[in-house]
Design an enzyme around this catalytic site. Structure first.
Site, PDB file in Angstrom:
ATOM      1  N   GLY A  59       0.788  -1.227   0.000  1.00 10.69           N
ATOM      2  CA  GLY A  59       0.000   0.000   0.000  1.00 10.69           C
ATOM      3  C   GLY A  59       0.819   1.274   0.000  1.00 10.69           C
ATOM      4  N   ARG A  99       8.621 -13.661   1.424  1.00  6.96           N
ATOM      5  CA  ARG A  99       9.081 -13.835   2.809  1.00  6.96           C
ATOM      6  C   ARG A  99       8.059 -14.682   3.564  1.00  6.96           C
ATOM      7  NH1 ARG A  99       6.299  -8.835   2.729  1.00  6.96           N
ATOM      8  NH2 ARG A  99       4.470  -8.921   4.065  1.00  6.96           N
TER       9      ARG A  99
HETATM   10  C1  MV4 Z   1      -5.726  -2.311  -5.441  1.00  3.12           C
HETATM   11  C2  MV4 Z   1      -6.980  -1.970  -4.898  1.00  3.12           C
HETATM   12  C3  MV4 Z   1      -8.028  -1.792  -5.778  1.00  3.12           C
HETATM   13  N1  MV4 Z   1      -7.835  -1.907  -7.092  1.00  3.12           N
HETATM   14  N2  MV4 Z   1      -5.593  -2.431  -6.779  1.00  3.12           N
HETATM   15  C4  MV4 Z   1      -3.264  -2.214  -1.342  1.00  3.12           C
HETATM   16  C5  MV4 Z   1      -2.010  -2.899  -0.970  1.00  3.12           C
HETATM   17  C6  MV4 Z   1      -1.404  -3.412  -2.218  1.00  3.12           C
HETATM   18  N3  MV4 Z   1      -1.033  -4.777  -2.049  1.00  3.12           N
HETATM   19  C7  MV4 Z   1      -2.459  -3.231  -3.275  1.00  3.12           C
HETATM   20  N4  MV4 Z   1      -3.586  -2.600  -2.648  1.00  3.12           N
HETATM   21  C8  MV4 Z   1      -4.737  -2.375  -3.334  1.00  3.12           C
HETATM   22  N5  MV4 Z   1      -4.648  -2.514  -4.682  1.00  3.12           N
HETATM   23  C9  MV4 Z   1      -6.638  -2.216  -7.570  1.00  3.12           C
HETATM   24  N6  MV4 Z   1      -6.461  -2.311  -8.895  1.00  3.12           N
HETATM   25  C10 MV4 Z   1      -7.089  -1.830  -3.527  1.00  3.12           C
HETATM   26  C11 MV4 Z   1      -5.969  -2.025  -2.738  1.00  3.12           C
HETATM   27  C12 MV4 Z   1      -6.192  -1.830  -1.340  1.00  3.12           C
HETATM   28  C13 MV4 Z   1      -6.072  -2.858  -0.450  1.00  3.12           C
HETATM   29  C14 MV4 Z   1      -5.692  -4.131  -0.854  1.00  3.12           C
HETATM   30  C15 MV4 Z   1      -5.557  -5.143   0.041  1.00  3.12           C
HETATM   31  C16 MV4 Z   1      -5.823  -4.881   1.375  1.00  3.12           C
HETATM   32  C17 MV4 Z   1      -6.190  -3.644   1.800  1.00  3.12           C
HETATM   33  C18 MV4 Z   1      -6.325  -2.621   0.911  1.00  3.12           C
HETATM   34  C19 MV4 Z   1      -6.704  -1.371   1.363  1.00  3.12           C
HETATM   35  C20 MV4 Z   1      -6.820  -0.358   0.469  1.00  3.12           C
HETATM   36  C21 MV4 Z   1      -6.545  -0.575  -0.887  1.00  3.12           C
END
Ligand code: MV4
Length: 448
Positions: A165, A292
């Site tokens: 994030g 990891r």
């Molecule tokens: C996203 C998303 C919505 N759409 N990608 C957050 C952490 C990173 N691993 C990618 N993340 C996100 N990518 C798209 N195309 C929303 C998130 C996201 C999120 C993802 C997993 C867990 C919590 C989150 C909190 C806010 C946004």
């Protein structure tokens, strides 16, 4: 097998690795900073070596000092735990060039999945679904605006070198897309010395579901099913569970098989996690790969009965995994609450200091992975997690009841913790029915 391992980490994960080594008859050396000099787990190791002062750059992130400690302790391998140097491919390379095995993936695989743009390209080749967006980096505005017109808003901007994030922006129109790209590039340059960003369709109301994988050097690449980590606040997970309460079995199988295809394509060995976003119709998309062992690995250990740290050590020593894919069963339901020394009433401000009183829960189905005890001083220098409370029961409803009981039993003073919020989650109807997404905690429970 190795006869001695260096543990290049601190806190609960240092103790967790120490316990795995002890059961395998492997000697341990653990490094520590001056801020951790009184930690009780140092007494449990065969050797403890002070490597510097409290700031991570002077101790847990300091490669020359860690390598020196490994030389002094005469170990054959280093376990990096999570955080700090765990996903640093340069550190892995330095270890191996010093003839000390890094307990983790090959450098090439770490690099292949560590760059999000490269990882997404690999995913497409392996027929792993990805979110529609730019094929690679976006560098010019015109190209980004044209793409946005094709895929539609909202759009998310991500840093290629980011993760967890960091360096992300959501844009709802051309104006905020233009500004967002500039900001994200500057932020990425500053944080990672790499300004590469890419864009994707923003998937709203998604769930975070991740697949635990592990592979050996004998051609066995396995998944250990999934964890659902949708209950988070500002990208800090509060509750993790396995199985996911919502996945249809057909989707679960497809997700786990996709994760294995991806790590095979990357030439990945040792343990890792493939993160997916699952939307309301249970379509799933690759987010990123974490190279990891993760904080939440115990929920997977509970439902599969497999000791992931011991398997990591076996793989690093060149042995085959102790199981085959067909033997990996997902039994019952496990839930973990990360207990952080933070005050929910004060916007989760850290609550360091001395733990004067401590009573931890016990009884059927409970596991407490922690390095703390009454009299322990929580240093202010590191992350605020003081332990992980894990339950394993035959059904999810029973697991929730046990977790609720365990959180009620937990007593700690005068340190403030996240327990009151986690109790609210266990009592929440939406959590009970699995009707949540990654925005649920902030939107519903914290009213942001
Ligand atoms: C996203 C998303 C919505 N759409 N990608 C957050 C952490 C990173 N691993 C990618 N993340 C996100 N990518 C798209 N195309 C929303 C998130 C996201 C999120 C993802 C997993 C867990 C919590 C989150 C909190 C806010 C946004």
């Amino acid at each position: 097998m190795f006869s001695k391992i260096l543990i290049a980490n601190r806190g609960e994960i240092a103790l967790r690795i120490l316990r795995a080594c002890r059961e395998m008859g492997i000697q341990t050396a653990v490094v520590y900073s001056t801020a951790d000099k009184d930690a009780a787990y140092l007494q449990m190791a065969d050797q403890a070596i002070c490597i510097g002062d409290a700031p991570p750059a002077e101790s847990y992130l300091n490669i020359p000092r860690i390598i020196s400690a490994a030389e002094i302790a005469d170990v054959q391998a280093i376990h990096p735990g999570y955080g700090f140097l765990a996903e640093n491919d340069h550190f892995a390379e330095v270890c191996r060039s010093c003839k000390i095995e890094f307990i983790g993936p090959p450098v090439s695989a770490m690099a292949a999945v560590g760059d999000k743009v490269a990882c997404k390209k690999l995913a497409k080749k392996a027929k792993v679904p990805t979110v529609p967006g730019s094929e690679g980096a976006v560098d010019d505005e015109r190209q980004a605006l044209k793409l946005a017109a094709q895929i539609g808003y909202p759009i998310i901007i991500k840093a290629a070198a980011g993760g967890g994030g960091r360096g992300m922006r959501v844009a709802h129109n051309d104006v905020s897309l233009r500004a967002g790209i500039k900001q994200a590039q500057a932020e990425a340059e500053n944080a990672f010395k790499d300004s590469t960003v890419y864009i994707e369709k923003y998937v709203e109301y998604g769930r975070h579901v991740e697949v635990q994988i592990i592979a050996d050097n004998h051609g066995n690449a396995c998944h250990l099913w999934e964890r659902d980590c949708s209950m988070q606040r500002r990208h800090q997970k509060l509750v993790e569970e396995s199985p996911s309460p919502v996945l249809k079995n057909s989707v679960r199988a497809a997700l786990c098989e996709a994760a294995v295809r991806l790590i095979k394509a990357a030439g990945y060995t040792n343990a890792g996690t493939v993160e997916f976003l699952v939307d309301r119709d249970q379509s799933f998309y690759l987010l990123e790969v974490n190279a990891r062992i993760q904080v939440e690995h115990p929920v997977t250990e509970e439902v599969t009965g497999i000791d992931l740290i011991q398997e990591q050590i076996r793989v690093a020593a060149g042995l085959p995994l102790s199981f085959k894919q067909k033997d990996v069963k997902q039994t019952g339901a496990a839930i973990e609450c990360r207990i952080n020394a933070e005050d929910p009433a004060r916007n989760f401000a850290p609550s360091p200091g001395v733990i004067q009183e401590l009573r931890v829960p016990g009884g059927p189905g409970i596991r407490w992975d922690s390095h703390v005890y009454a009299g322990y001083r929580i240093p202010p220098n590191y992350d605020s997690m003081i332990g992980k409370l894990i339950v394993h029961r035959p059904t999810r409803a029973l697991a929730i009841a046990t977790m609720k009981r365990a959180l009620q039993e937990f007593h700690i003073a005068p340190i403030k913790t996240t327990i009151p919020l986690q109790l609210r989650i266990m009592e929440d109807q939406h959590f009970g029915s699995g009707d949540v997404d990654t925005g649920f905690v902030e939107r519903v429970l914290l009213g942001k």
